[in-house]
Enzyme design. Structure first.
Site, PDB file in Angstrom:
ATOM      1  N   GLN A  76      40.885 -17.889 -22.298  1.00  0.00           N
ATOM      2  CA  GLN A  76      39.612 -17.323 -21.887  1.00  0.00           C
ATOM      3  C   GLN A  76      38.426 -17.736 -22.759  1.00  0.00           C
ATOM      4  O   GLN A  76      37.333 -17.922 -22.255  1.00  0.00           O
ATOM      5  CB  GLN A  76      39.715 -15.795 -21.881  1.00  0.00           C
ATOM      6  CG  GLN A  76      39.835 -15.231 -20.490  1.00  0.00           C
ATOM      7  CD  GLN A  76      40.014 -13.738 -20.500  1.00  0.00           C
ATOM      8  OE1 GLN A  76      41.134 -13.244 -20.512  1.00  0.00           O
ATOM      9  NE2 GLN A  76      38.946 -13.001 -20.506  1.00  0.00           N
ATOM     10  N   MET A 115      42.356 -29.987 -30.417  1.00  0.00           N
ATOM     11  CA  MET A 115      41.695 -29.222 -29.362  1.00  0.00           C
ATOM     12  C   MET A 115      40.200 -29.389 -29.475  1.00  0.00           C
ATOM     13  O   MET A 115      39.639 -29.179 -30.547  1.00  0.00           O
ATOM     14  CB  MET A 115      42.056 -27.754 -29.434  1.00  0.00           C
ATOM     15  CG  MET A 115      42.076 -27.150 -28.048  1.00  0.00           C
ATOM     16  SD  MET A 115      42.224 -25.391 -28.081  1.00  0.00           S
ATOM     17  CE  MET A 115      40.520 -24.989 -28.258  1.00  0.00           C
ATOM     18  N   HIS A 116      39.578 -29.798 -28.413  1.00  0.00           N
ATOM     19  CA  HIS A 116      38.134 -29.977 -28.441  1.00  0.00           C
ATOM     20  C   HIS A 116      37.481 -28.600 -28.523  1.00  0.00           C
ATOM     21  O   HIS A 116      37.863 -27.683 -27.793  1.00  0.00           O
ATOM     22  CB  HIS A 116      37.702 -30.705 -27.173  1.00  0.00           C
ATOM     23  CG  HIS A 116      36.555 -31.609 -27.402  1.00  0.00           C
ATOM     24  ND1 HIS A 116      36.673 -32.780 -28.108  1.00  0.00           N
ATOM     25  CD2 HIS A 116      35.239 -31.506 -27.057  1.00  0.00           C
ATOM     26  CE1 HIS A 116      35.491 -33.368 -28.166  1.00  0.00           C
ATOM     27  NE2 HIS A 116      34.608 -32.612 -27.541  1.00  0.00           N
ATOM     28  N   GLU A 160      48.166 -36.332 -21.326  1.00  0.00           N
ATOM     29  CA  GLU A 160      47.279 -35.444 -20.555  1.00  0.00           C
ATOM     30  C   GLU A 160      46.466 -36.179 -19.472  1.00  0.00           C
ATOM     31  O   GLU A 160      45.519 -35.632 -18.926  1.00  0.00           O
ATOM     32  CB  GLU A 160      46.299 -34.636 -21.442  1.00  0.00           C
ATOM     33  CG  GLU A 160      46.819 -34.154 -22.777  1.00  0.00           C
ATOM     34  CD  GLU A 160      48.049 -33.267 -22.679  1.00  0.00           C
ATOM     35  OE1 GLU A 160      49.099 -33.728 -23.165  1.00  0.00           O
ATOM     36  OE2 GLU A 160      47.988 -32.174 -22.122  1.00  0.00           O
ATOM     37  N   HIS A 196      45.876 -33.556 -16.781  1.00  0.00           N
ATOM     38  CA  HIS A 196      44.967 -32.443 -16.458  1.00  0.00           C
ATOM     39  C   HIS A 196      44.912 -32.175 -14.956  1.00  0.00           C
ATOM     40  O   HIS A 196      44.658 -31.050 -14.542  1.00  0.00           O
ATOM     41  CB  HIS A 196      43.558 -32.722 -16.988  1.00  0.00           C
ATOM     42  CG  HIS A 196      43.445 -32.524 -18.477  1.00  0.00           C
ATOM     43  ND1 HIS A 196      43.974 -31.434 -19.134  1.00  0.00           N
ATOM     44  CD2 HIS A 196      42.879 -33.285 -19.434  1.00  0.00           C
ATOM     45  CE1 HIS A 196      43.727 -31.538 -20.429  1.00  0.00           C
ATOM     46  NE2 HIS A 196      43.078 -32.652 -20.644  1.00  0.00           N
ATOM     47  N   ARG A 243      46.083 -23.720 -30.307  1.00  0.00           N
ATOM     48  CA  ARG A 243      45.443 -22.428 -30.072  1.00  0.00           C
ATOM     49  C   ARG A 243      45.933 -21.349 -31.049  1.00  0.00           C
ATOM     50  O   ARG A 243      45.133 -20.523 -31.501  1.00  0.00           O
ATOM     51  CB  ARG A 243      45.644 -22.014 -28.611  1.00  0.00           C
ATOM     52  CG  ARG A 243      44.985 -22.969 -27.613  1.00  0.00           C
ATOM     53  CD  ARG A 243      45.362 -22.662 -26.183  1.00  0.00           C
ATOM     54  NE  ARG A 243      46.805 -22.740 -25.987  1.00  0.00           N
ATOM     55  CZ  ARG A 243      47.456 -22.236 -24.950  1.00  0.00           C
ATOM     56  NH1 ARG A 243      46.774 -21.599 -24.005  1.00  0.00           N
ATOM     57  NH2 ARG A 243      48.762 -22.353 -24.846  1.00  0.00           N
ATOM     58  N   CYS A 291      48.257 -16.032 -30.675  1.00  0.00           N
ATOM     59  CA  CYS A 291      47.561 -16.557 -29.492  1.00  0.00           C
ATOM     60  C   CYS A 291      48.299 -16.075 -28.249  1.00  0.00           C
ATOM     61  O   CYS A 291      49.510 -16.237 -28.139  1.00  0.00           O
ATOM     62  CB  CYS A 291      47.557 -18.083 -29.534  1.00  0.00           C
ATOM     63  SG  CYS A 291      47.122 -18.823 -27.951  1.00  0.00           S
ATOM     64  N   TYR A 318      44.654 -39.085 -19.746  1.00  0.00           N
ATOM     65  CA  TYR A 318      43.478 -39.860 -20.160  1.00  0.00           C
ATOM     66  C   TYR A 318      43.749 -41.368 -19.989  1.00  0.00           C
ATOM     67  O   TYR A 318      44.797 -41.772 -19.473  1.00  0.00           O
ATOM     68  CB  TYR A 318      43.101 -39.504 -21.597  1.00  0.00           C
ATOM     69  CG  TYR A 318      42.564 -38.095 -21.726  1.00  0.00           C
ATOM     70  CD1 TYR A 318      41.349 -37.735 -21.147  1.00  0.00           C
ATOM     71  CD2 TYR A 318      43.276 -37.101 -22.404  1.00  0.00           C
ATOM     72  CE1 TYR A 318      40.854 -36.442 -21.247  1.00  0.00           C
ATOM     73  CE2 TYR A 318      42.788 -35.811 -22.517  1.00  0.00           C
ATOM     74  CZ  TYR A 318      41.577 -35.479 -21.933  1.00  0.00           C
ATOM     75  OH  TYR A 318      41.089 -34.204 -22.027  1.00  0.00           O
ATOM     76  N   ARG A 333      50.392 -39.827 -29.317  1.00  0.00           N
ATOM     77  CA  ARG A 333      50.733 -38.685 -28.447  1.00  0.00           C
ATOM     78  C   ARG A 333      51.193 -39.217 -27.095  1.00  0.00           C
ATOM     79  O   ARG A 333      50.431 -39.866 -26.372  1.00  0.00           O
ATOM     80  CB  ARG A 333      49.542 -37.750 -28.294  1.00  0.00           C
ATOM     81  CG  ARG A 333      49.938 -36.488 -27.561  1.00  0.00           C
ATOM     82  CD  ARG A 333      49.210 -35.267 -27.998  1.00  0.00           C
ATOM     83  NE  ARG A 333      49.806 -34.088 -27.397  1.00  0.00           N
ATOM     84  CZ  ARG A 333      49.125 -33.041 -26.988  1.00  0.00           C
ATOM     85  NH1 ARG A 333      47.830 -32.994 -27.140  1.00  0.00           N
ATOM     86  NH2 ARG A 333      49.748 -32.010 -26.445  1.00  0.00           N
TER      87      ARG A 333
HETATM   88 FE1  SF4 Z   1      42.576 -19.429 -26.615  1.00  0.00          FE
HETATM   89 FE2  SF4 Z   1      43.326 -16.996 -25.777  1.00  0.00          FE
HETATM   90 FE3  SF4 Z   1      44.818 -18.333 -27.575  1.00  0.00          FE
HETATM   91 FE4  SF4 Z   1      42.493 -17.372 -28.289  1.00  0.00          FE
HETATM   92  S1  SF4 Z   1      44.240 -16.160 -27.625  1.00  0.00           S
HETATM   93  S2  SF4 Z   1      43.262 -19.420 -28.730  1.00  0.00           S
HETATM   94  S3  SF4 Z   1      41.283 -17.613 -26.408  1.00  0.00           S
HETATM   95  S4  SF4 Z   1      44.418 -18.967 -25.483  1.00  0.00           S
END
Ligand code: SF4
Ligand code: NAP
Length: 667
Positions: free
Chosen positions: A341, A27-28, A166, A254, A313, A336, A168, A216
């Site tokens: 956000q 994840m960037h 994705e 995307h 995430r 997560c 690319y 990937r």
């Molecule tokens: Fe991203 Fe929300 Fe997960 Fe945190 S909880 S990693 S902000 S998706």
């Protein structure tokens, strides 16, 4: 019997043995792009390595400048860059982890005027039109991928991942949608596949036997003119032959108009595609997308869907995810909630990523929680997101915390949010805080309204009394048809079949979804978004089936701008699409004249009309509840004020939780 035995079982990939099968997916974060951020990146990854994850995959590094995601974005093109990366790889290794570098060529998604692609076809999500690579240019790009892999190896990385999903550059070569070439790199499916196969083949030549190459692969493109399932399987087998060690999986380009990772996507929604691929190849396969609990990750390995599970995430949200799972403390995982956000929404707005539920993510060196030298008696008033975060952080710092909540339950606005279809994950945040409060021994006093007198014995007071719904001064606002969103979402009021919603901010949109939603299975959800069997339809994309809304809803605002314009960058489009799918009528530029037995009287462009509705749900924002704070200030007491009580206008869980954590980190 250990917890999660399948997830926590080691696995050997080439010459690398991972301590478990949990992968922190790429994840960037925005920390990859500049050399001065490398120490922060090292701290961010090291914290996750210490937290037990088996393998970390970095954000994408371009193999050459034409592959940049944006001007001066991350790249791996020189020995000097490789040398600098040792601070990242060393930090991860010292923390007991392993790390792979992802090589990503953005192709036509590059936000630069110098982007390139298979053909000169502009992406619908990028203003810049790419130029088509020459035949020689393609060959050079393949070499650049292999060179980046060699440099990653030199930098101390344990593996590389070649980004082939994705949408690319690699996908742009694979799909007839974007590859209109008539040279050796296009024309037929076999020739379109040549680009990734050559990349893997030459990368293998460069890094030698045993060094793990992860590829990937896009299982479902979810765009018109994407790959067929037969092509996906053929590619996977050829990639395996060319020397890949593992196939990681990706879903959707995307530019696809099907949500793939946000909260409304059911957990594990795409696992069936991974299970299907796993039957076709001999090398290990990694599942990804909307997997956020150790139970689900473990079950996907146990039932043979995958050999590894990628969670990006969830590792931002809780660096200790794996250690907690292994120690049978999974109920303490900060899950997560797939809101995007603070992570992807930030990245797409050119800001550094973080996490709504864990503001320390990517700020590990700035927000440091150290035990306080002077433990204090702290009162936190209000148990919404801000108060919960403050109580937990201040207790983690070693203070003795008492949490007052005037209602019978913890959660505040989160309790309302988790009632929204597709936002059920908010319940996990509440579970996390509830458990942490218990573990930390916070004195929680529910149904207890604190006043200035009851706070006199505390050394520190934090006011997090939140907000109350604004009831605007519309004639007839006291009519029984007018109800607040809070009363609707918490079940105090059951509304009729025809409803007007006043105010089209985030909550107005959410309430409209709540009112029109009917229960749906995963199959229904896929069908509503037009996801078909990739064996039958190219790219897995078909005609969506219609939803049957539970009610007739009209969503109204005074502004003349598009409804939902200010919703999250990466999720707003999907919320707006659900409104359309659910038949929600939208009115902008309204003035409200009266609410009475006939319904809602309003004028649009000066023309009066009456909406004959059973209820009018008011979603017109909030007002801060700060009476207690004002009382304390009047009495000359010092108090911190955070969350919606501080600023209601931008009522925002991200800010509320961050303010709470900052109090804990303040010492
Ligand atoms: Fe991203 Fe929300 Fe997960 Fe945190 S909880 S990693 S902000 S998706
Ligand atoms: P909001 O975004 O401020 O929207 C409230 C809307 O009510 C305004 O857009 C305004 O639109 C209208 N309004 C304000 N005062 C009014 C009045 N006196 N009379 C009639 N209408 C009035 O607030 P919210 O929807 O309650 O959301 C609160 C916060 O929660 C937001 O800041 C957002 O960050 C967060 N949230 C986000 C999401 C999401 O992104 N999906 C979802 C839920 C909540 P007009 O003036 O044009 O009528």
């Amino acid at each position: 019997m250990t917890a999660y035995p399948h997830l926590l079982e080691p696995i050997t990939l080439g010459n690398l043995t991972l301590r478990n099968r949990a992968v922190m997916g790429s994840m960037h974060t925005g920390l990859e792009d500049y050399v001065w951020d490398l120490p922060k990146l090292a701290a961010y990854y090291a914290e996750r390595a210490a937290g037990g994850v088996g393998l970390i995959i970095t954000g994408g590094y371009a193999p050459n400048k034409r592959g940049w995601l944006k001007p001066f974005a991350s790249e791996m093109t020189t020995r000097l860059q490789a040398q600098r990366h040792h601070q990242v790889t060393d930090a991860v290794h010292q923390a007991g982890g392993a790390i792979a570098m992802q090589i990503l060529h953005a192709g036509r998604y590059g936000y630069t005027p110098f982007s390139v692609s298979a053909s000169a076809i502009k992406a619908p999500i990028n203003p810049f039109k790419p130029s088509a690579l020459s035949t020689k240019g393609v060959d050079q790009t393949v070499d650049d991928f292999a060179r980046a892999a060699g440099l990653a190896q030199r930098a101390g990385y344990d593996a590389v991942e070649i980004m082939g999903s994705e949408g690319y550059l690699i996908n742009q070569f694979l799909a007839e949608r974007t590859n209109h070439r008539d040279d050796i790199w296009g024309g037929t499916a076999a020739r379109r596949m040549r680009f990734p196969i050559e990349i893997v083949r030459r990368t293998r030549e460069t890094v030698g036997e045993g060094f793990p190459i992860i590829y990937r692969l896009s299982l479902l493109d979810l765009v018109e003119g994407g790959q067929t399932w037969d092509e996906v399987v053929e590619l996977a087998l050829l990639i395996e032959d060319a020397g890949a060690t593992v196939i990681n999986t990706g879903i959707g380009w995307h530019e696809a108009r099907v949500p793939t990772i946000i909260t409304q996507v059911p957990r594990g929604a795409w696992a069936w595609t991974t299970a299907r691929l796993k039957k076709e190849v001999a090398i290990p396969v990694c599942a990804s997308n909307r997997i956020n609990t150790p139970e689900l990750a473990d079950s996907l390995i146990a039932d043979g869907t995958a050999d590894l599970v990628s969670m990006a995430r969830p590792l931002l949200a809780d660096p200790e995810f794996i250690n907690k799972a292994a120690a049978e403390r999974a109920d303490e995982i900060n899950t997560c909630i797939a809101c995007n956000q603070a992570c992807l929404d930030h990245v797409f707005k050119n800001k550094k990523a973080s996490c709504l539920v864990n503001p320390r993510a990517c700020h590990e060196t700035a927000l440091v929680l150290t035990p306080t030298l002077r433990p204090r008696q702290v009162a936190v008033v209000g148990a919404g997101p801000a108060g919960l975060s403050a109580a937990v952080s201040l207790a983690e710092a070693g203070n003795k915390v008492t949490l007052f909540e005037k209602g019978p339950q913890l959660g505040g606005q989160f309790r309302l949010a988790m009632a929204i279809p597709g936002k059920e994950e908010f319940a996990e945040t509440l579970r996390y805080y509830t458990r942490r409060l218990a573990v930390l021994g916070v004195d929680v006093r529910l149904s207890t309204e604190a006043d200035a007198a009851s706070l006199t014995d505390f050394d520190q007071v934090v006011i997090a009394t939140g907000v109350e719904p604004r009831m605007p001064a519309i004639p007839g606002i006291d009519h029984p048809k007018a109800v607040s969103y809070a009363d609707v979402l918490d079940g105090t009021v059951t509304v009729g079949n025809r409803v007007a919603v006043i105010g089209a901010g985030g909550i107005g949109v959410d309430v409209s979804v709540f009112l029109t939603h009917t229960p749906e299975t995963l199959e229904d959800w896929l069908a509503h978004w037009g996801v078909g069997d990739p064996d039958q339809v190219r790219g897995g994309l078909t005609e969506p089936t219609e939803r049957t809304p539970a009610r007739e809803v009209v969503l109204i605002q005074r502004k003349t701008s598009m409804i939902g314009k200010d919703l999250g960058k990466t999720s707003g489009w999907a919320h707006r699409a659900v409104l359309q799918q659910s038949g929600v009528r939208q009115i902008s530029g309204a003035t409200y004249d009266l609410i009475d037995d006939a319904g809602l009287h309003l004028s649009v462009d000066g023309t009066p009309q009456v909406l004959a509705v059973d209820h009018v749900v008011i979603c017109a924002g909030q007002e801060s509840v700060r009476g207690l704070y004002d009382d304390l200030v009047t009495a000359g007491r010092e108090a911190a004020i955070i969350g919606g009580a501080d600023i209601a206008a931008e009522l925002d869980a991200k800010r509320a939780i961050k303010q709470g954590v900052e109090l804990g980190c303040a010492g």
